[in-house]
Design a protein around this motif. Structure first.
Motif, mmCIF file in Angstrom:
data_model
loop_
_atom_site.group_PDB
_atom_site.id
_atom_site.type_symbol
_atom_site.label_atom_id
_atom_site.label_comp_id
_atom_site.label_asym_id
_atom_site.label_seq_id
_atom_site.Cartn_x
_atom_site.Cartn_y
_atom_site.Cartn_z
ATOM 1 N N HIS A 1 0.983 -1.369 0.050
ATOM 2 C CA HIS A 1 -0.213 -0.143 -0.041
ATOM 3 C C HIS A 1 0.721 1.330 -0.028
ATOM 4 O O HIS A 1 0.583 2.282 -0.775
ATOM 5 N N THR B 1 5.084 3.342 -4.075
ATOM 6 C CA THR B 1 4.983 4.415 -5.039
ATOM 7 C C THR B 1 5.290 4.037 -6.373
ATOM 8 O O THR B 1 5.020 4.866 -7.255
ATOM 9 N N LEU C 1 6.354 -1.906 -5.602
ATOM 10 C CA LEU C 1 5.312 -2.867 -5.175
ATOM 11 C C LEU C 1 5.488 -4.512 -5.690
ATOM 12 O O LEU C 1 4.632 -5.171 -4.995
ATOM 13 N N SER D 1 -1.445 2.237 -11.167
ATOM 14 C CA SER D 1 -2.566 2.420 -10.673
ATOM 15 C C SER D 1 -3.853 1.118 -10.778
ATOM 16 O O SER D 1 -4.508 0.815 -9.983
ATOM 17 N N LYS E 1 -2.806 -0.950 -8.032
ATOM 18 C CA LYS E 1 -3.272 -0.614 -6.621
ATOM 19 C C LYS E 1 -4.731 -0.712 -6.229
ATOM 20 O O LYS E 1 -5.342 -1.023 -5.365
ATOM 21 N N LEU F 1 -5.170 -4.258 -5.185
ATOM 22 C CA LEU F 1 -4.710 -4.270 -3.924
ATOM 23 C C LEU F 1 -5.818 -4.001 -2.887
ATOM 24 O O LEU F 1 -6.089 -4.399 -2.109
ATOM 25 N N LYS F 2 -6.545 -2.671 -3.540
ATOM 26 C CA LYS F 2 -7.833 -2.338 -2.848
ATOM 27 C C LYS F 2 -8.877 -3.492 -2.780
ATOM 28 O O LYS F 2 -9.764 -3.666 -1.447
#
Length: 137
Positions: free
Chosen positions: A48, A51, A56, A107, A110, A113-114
């Motif tokens: 999380h 960047t 990641l 993005s 991510k 990941l959410k």
């Protein structure tokens, strides 16, 4: 006449036997699910915070390995199917995140990941036992 016992004659056989024994021990070893989940939480936090794709990627890979390990754990019989279903969904999201990273799309990775976090919240609700369940089974 002195006879010396040499393992070198048996090294091939004993090496195979040792490998077989170790594989049985590893297969029989139980997964410490609490420890694995804590490590997953740590890896999620680091993912999380990442960047860049380079930052990641290793955390997604670690999360995927930990999820696969969790799938081998023993769960309460009445909840095993539900928990394994949740872990499979997490694995799908992590695989999709890996594909996004391969496509250089931070993005999108991510977002996956959410989705993992949403699944975590959803399936952790199932592990709680209500007071009524404890009293009346």
């Amino acid at each position: 006449m002195k006879t010396r016992f040499s393992l070198s004659r048996f090294s091939g056989v004993s090496g195979i036997a040792l490998s077989v024994l170790l594989s049985f021990n590893l297969a029989a070893a139980t997964v410490d699910l609490e420890k694995t989940m804590k490590e997953m939480a740590f890896q999620y936090k680091k993912a999380h915070e990442a960047t860049t794709i380079v930052q990641l990627t290793p955390h997604i890979e670690n999360l995927k390995l930990l999820t696969q390990t969790s799938l081998t754990a023993e769960f309460p019989e009445d909840k095993a199917d539900k928990f394994k279903q949740g872990l499979e969904l997490v694995l799908q999201e992590l695989t999709a995140a890996e594909h996004a990273l391969d496509a250089q799309n931070l993005s999108a990775a991510k977002q996956h990941l959410k989705a993992v976090d949403k699944l975590r919240k959803q399936y952790h609700k199932h592990r709680k036992v209500s007071i009524w369940q404890l009293l009346f089974g």
